[in-house]
Design a protein around this motif. Structure first.
Motif, PDB file in Angstrom:
ATOM      1  N   ILE A 321       0.828  -1.205   0.000  1.00 21.81           N
ATOM      2  CA  ILE A 321       0.000   0.000   0.000  1.00 21.81           C
ATOM      3  C   ILE A 321       0.865   1.257   0.000  1.00 21.81           C
ATOM      4  CG2 ILE A 321      -1.653   1.351   1.367  1.00 21.81           C
ATOM      5  CD1 ILE A 321      -2.800  -1.352   2.328  1.00 21.81           C
ATOM      6  N   THR A 322       1.917   1.247   0.784  1.00 26.91           N
ATOM      7  CA  THR A 322       2.754   2.446   0.922  1.00 26.91           C
ATOM      8  C   THR A 322       3.824   2.554  -0.159  1.00 26.91           C
ATOM      9  OG1 THR A 322       4.302   1.293   2.407  1.00 26.91           O
ATOM     10  CG2 THR A 322       2.422   2.433   3.414  1.00 26.91           C
ATOM     11  N   GLY A 323       4.094   1.457  -0.847  1.00 30.75           N
ATOM     12  CA  GLY A 323       5.152   1.485  -1.857  1.00 30.75           C
ATOM     13  C   GLY A 323       6.546   1.537  -1.267  1.00 30.75           C
ATOM     14  N   SER A 324       6.679   1.153   0.004  1.00 35.71           N
ATOM     15  CA  SER A 324       7.967   1.286   0.691  1.00 35.71           C
ATOM     16  C   SER A 324       9.039   0.337   0.159  1.00 35.71           C
ATOM     17  CB  SER A 324       7.777   1.056   2.192  1.00 35.71           C
ATOM     18  OG  SER A 324       7.237  -0.229   2.443  1.00 35.71           O
ATOM     19  N   VAL A 325       8.620  -0.757  -0.495  1.00 38.74           N
ATOM     20  CA  VAL A 325       9.599  -1.721  -1.012  1.00 38.74           C
ATOM     21  C   VAL A 325      10.521  -1.070  -2.048  1.00 38.74           C
ATOM     22  CG1 VAL A 325       9.869  -3.834  -2.353  1.00 38.74           C
ATOM     23  CG2 VAL A 325       8.173  -3.740  -0.527  1.00 38.74           C
ATOM     24  N   HIS A 326       9.984  -0.113  -2.801  1.00 40.96           N
ATOM     25  CA  HIS A 326      10.776   0.553  -3.836  1.00 40.96           C
ATOM     26  C   HIS A 326      10.999   2.034  -3.533  1.00 40.96           C
ATOM     27  CE1 HIS A 326      10.323  -3.071  -6.175  1.00 40.96           C
ATOM     28  NE2 HIS A 326       9.009  -2.974  -6.147  1.00 40.96           N
ATOM     29  N   ALA A 327      10.720   2.452  -2.291  1.00 43.28           N
ATOM     30  CA  ALA A 327      10.810   3.880  -1.939  1.00 43.28           C
ATOM     31  C   ALA A 327      12.218   4.432  -2.086  1.00 43.28           C
ATOM     32  CB  ALA A 327      10.310   4.093  -0.512  1.00 43.28           C
ATOM     33  N   MET A 328      13.236   3.596  -1.844  1.00 43.54           N
ATOM     34  CA  MET A 328      14.621   4.079  -1.867  1.00 43.54           C
ATOM     35  C   MET A 328      15.217   4.141  -3.269  1.00 43.54           C
ATOM     36  SD  MET A 328      15.735   5.026   1.106  1.00 43.54           S
ATOM     37  CE  MET A 328      17.523   4.918   0.947  1.00 43.54           C
ATOM     38  N   ARG A 329      14.478   3.686  -4.276  1.00 45.66           N
ATOM     39  CA  ARG A 329      15.018   3.726  -5.638  1.00 45.66           C
ATOM     40  C   ARG A 329      15.300   5.157  -6.088  1.00 45.66           C
ATOM     41  NH1 ARG A 329      11.609  -0.609  -9.371  1.00 45.66           N
ATOM     42  NH2 ARG A 329      12.626  -2.505  -8.592  1.00 45.66           N
ATOM     43  N   SER A 330      14.495   6.093  -5.613  1.00 43.70           N
ATOM     44  CA  SER A 330      14.647   7.495  -6.022  1.00 43.70           C
ATOM     45  C   SER A 330      15.469   8.298  -5.022  1.00 43.70           C
ATOM     46  CB  SER A 330      13.266   8.137  -6.178  1.00 43.70           C
ATOM     47  OG  SER A 330      12.494   7.967  -4.983  1.00 43.70           O
ATOM     48  N   TYR A 331      16.147   7.610  -4.105  1.00 41.33           N
ATOM     49  CA  TYR A 331      16.913   8.289  -3.060  1.00 41.33           C
ATOM     50  C   TYR A 331      18.000   9.182  -3.644  1.00 41.33           C
ATOM     51  CZ  TYR A 331      20.194   8.900   0.823  1.00 41.33           C
ATOM     52  OH  TYR A 331      21.042   9.426   1.758  1.00 41.33           O
ATOM     53  N   LYS A 332      18.094  10.381  -3.123  1.00 45.26           N
ATOM     54  CA  LYS A 332      19.149  11.320  -3.508  1.00 45.26           C
ATOM     55  C   LYS A 332      20.085  11.553  -2.328  1.00 45.26           C
ATOM     56  CE  LYS A 332      16.093  13.727  -6.765  1.00 45.26           C
ATOM     57  NZ  LYS A 332      15.411  15.009  -7.061  1.00 45.26           N
ATOM     58  N   GLY A 333      19.528  12.082  -1.241  1.00 40.96           N
ATOM     59  CA  GLY A 333      20.311  12.300  -0.033  1.00 40.96           C
ATOM     60  C   GLY A 333      21.357  13.377  -0.197  1.00 40.96           C
ATOM     61  N   PRO A 334      22.039  13.736   0.903  1.00 39.71           N
ATOM     62  CA  PRO A 334      23.086  14.745   0.835  1.00 39.71           C
ATOM     63  C   PRO A 334      24.260  14.278  -0.016  1.00 39.71           C
ATOM     64  CG  PRO A 334      22.419  14.304   3.097  1.00 39.71           C
ATOM     65  CD  PRO A 334      21.837  13.226   2.247  1.00 39.71           C
ATOM     66  N   ARG A 335      24.856  15.179  -0.758  1.00 41.33           N
ATOM     67  CA  ARG A 335      26.013  14.834  -1.565  1.00 41.33           C
ATOM     68  C   ARG A 335      27.294  14.929  -0.741  1.00 41.33           C
ATOM     69  NH1 ARG A 335      25.019  18.004  -7.340  1.00 41.33           N
ATOM     70  NH2 ARG A 335      23.080  16.907  -7.919  1.00 41.33           N
TER      71      ARG A 335
END
Length: 346
Positions: A321-335
Motif C-alpha cells: 500500500i505504501t510502496g515502501s519496497v521501492h521507496a529508496m530507488r529514487s533516493y538522492k540524499g546529501p552529496r
C-alpha cells in the motif's frame, strides 16, 4: 526561548486526522454530548459506553500526571552538554538552542565546523565510527569543559544499498555512527553522570526502527538496536543504580526535513514530513524540563511499534500500500563534499 506545542505536519494526512479526532474527543462538550446521547438511548450501562468513559478518564489522568510530574527548568549554566551530529539538521538547531541557553557545549561531528554554529562552544571534528577518535574527543572535553551532565546522541547516517551490495566497511560505518558510538559515549560518560546532581541522556532513533525497508537494512537495524540499548539503560538506572536523577529520553521521528531522506517517495497522507524545528523543539523541551521517556513524532508514529506484532501477510500488505519496497530507488540524499564527507548524515 520557550517551548512550543508539538507541530502537526501541514496538509491532509493521517496525523491531522488523528489531531482533529483527539481534539474533539478531549473537549468537555463532546463528553457531555456522549453522556447525553447514552442516557437518552438507555445505554449508560452498556459495555461500550463504560469502556469509552474509562478510556477518557485514563487519558485525562495520564495528561494530568504528565503535567504534575514535570520538573522545573534546569539551570543550563551548570550543564556540560555533549551533542553528536551538531553541524547540520536537527543537531545544528539543537546546538543553537542549547548555546543560547547558556550551557557549556561540545559538538562532535565528522564535518567541517559550519559558520552557523554558536562561537562559544567546543567543536571536535571526529569520525564517530572510530572509537579511538571518540575517546580522544571525550578526553579533550573533560579537560576543557569538565564532566558532562547531558549527552545527546543525535548523529546518524545510512547506506542506501541492498544487503548483497554492502561491504564490511559500509556496515561498520553505519553501525559505528548510529549504534556503537552512542553506546561508547554513554558507557564512558555514565560514571560521571551517576555522581552528578542531574544528568540526561538522549537518543534520536527513528520510526523506521520498527519497520524493515529494502536498501535501509543497516539503518533500520542500528536504530532498532539503539532503542533496545535505551530500554536496557533505563532499567539499569532505575533498578540497579537507583539513579532517578539520570533521565533518559528516546525520540522516534518519521521523515524529517534534514535532507537525509531526500528523494525517498512515501505517501504524504501516511508519512508527512516533519519540520526540523519541530523535532528540535521536542528534544530541547525534554532537556529543559528534565523529562525522560519515549516520544514518537508525529502522532501516528505511536502506532508504528504495533507493526512488528502484525502477521507477515499484513506487513507485506502495508509495504504494498505504501510502496515502501521501492521507496529508496529514487533516493538522492546529501552529496559528499569537503564539509559533508558522509553521504547521509541526520
Amino acid at each position: 526561548m520557550p517551548c512550543r506545542a508539538a507541530a502537526v505536519p501541514p496538509g491532509i494526512n493521517i496525523d491531522t486526522a488523528i489531531g482533529i479526532v483527539d481534539a474533539a474527543a478531549s473537549h468537555p462538550l463532546c463528553a457531555a454530548l456522549v453522556v447525553a446521547a447514552a442516557y437518552l438511548q438507555g445505554g449508560l450501562a452498556s459495555p461500550w459506553f463504560v469502556v469509552c468513559m474509562l478510556a477518557a478518564v485514563a487519558r485525562a489522568s495520564i495528561a494530568w500526571w504528565s503535567r504534575m510530574s514535570r520538573a522545573a527548568a534546569i539551570d543550563w549554566a551548570q550543564q556540560v552538554v555533549i551533542l553528536t551530529g551538531g553541524a547540520h539538521g536537527i543537531g545544528l538547531g539543537l546546538a543553537q538552542r542549547i548555546g543560547a541557553a547558556g550551557a557549556r557545549l561540545a559538538v562532535l561531528d565528522i564535518c567541517v565546523r559550519p559558520d552557523a554554529l554558536p562561537p562559544n562552544l567546543l567543536y571536535c571534528q571526529c569520525d564517530l565510527a572510530d572509537a579511538a577518535q571518540v575517546a580522544a574527543a571525550l578526553a579533550k572535553i573533560e579537560a576543557e569543559l569538565g564532566t558532562a551532565t547531558v549527552l545527546v546522541n543525535n548523529a546518524g547516517t545510512l547506506s542506501p544499498l541492498l544487503v548483497s551490495e554492502l561491504s564490511a566497511a559500509e556496515i561498520g560505518r553505519v553501525v559505528g555512527a548510529n549504534l556503537a558510538a552512542p553506546m561508547q559515549l554513554t558507557q564512558s560518560l555514565l560514571p560521571g553522570m551517576l555522581r552528578s546532581a542531574h544528568a540526561h541522556i538522549v537518543f534520536v532513533s527513528s520510526a523506521l526502527a520498527f519497520i524493515g525497508i529494502p536498501r535501509l537494512s543497516t539503518y533500520t537495524a542500528s536504530k532498532a538496536g539503539l532503542a533496545m540499548f535505551y530500554e536496557s539503560l533505563r532499567l539499569e538506572l532505575r533498578h540497579h543504580h537507583h539513579a532517578r536523577h539520570v533521565k533518559t529520553s528516546i525520540f522516534f521521528p518519521s521523515k524529517v526535513q534534514t535532507g537525509l531522506f531526500d528523494g525517498v517517495r512515501m505517501p504524504e497522507w501516511l508519512s508527512p514530513e516533519l519540520a526540523t524545528d519541530a523535532v528540535v523543539d521536542a528534544i530541547f523541551c525534554a532537556l529543559d524540563r528534565a523529562q525522560g521517556g519515549e516520544v514518537y513524532m508525529p502522532a501516528f508514529a505511536n502506532l508504528v511499534p504495533l507493526y512488528m506484532f502484525a502477521p507477515q501477510a499484513v506487513r507485506d500488505a502495508v509495504h504494498w500500500i505504501t510502496g515502501s519496497v521501492h521507496a529508496m530507488r529514487s533516493y538522492k540524499g546529501p552529496r559528499r563534499s569537503a564539509a559533508h564527507p558522509e553521504p547521509g548524515l541526520a
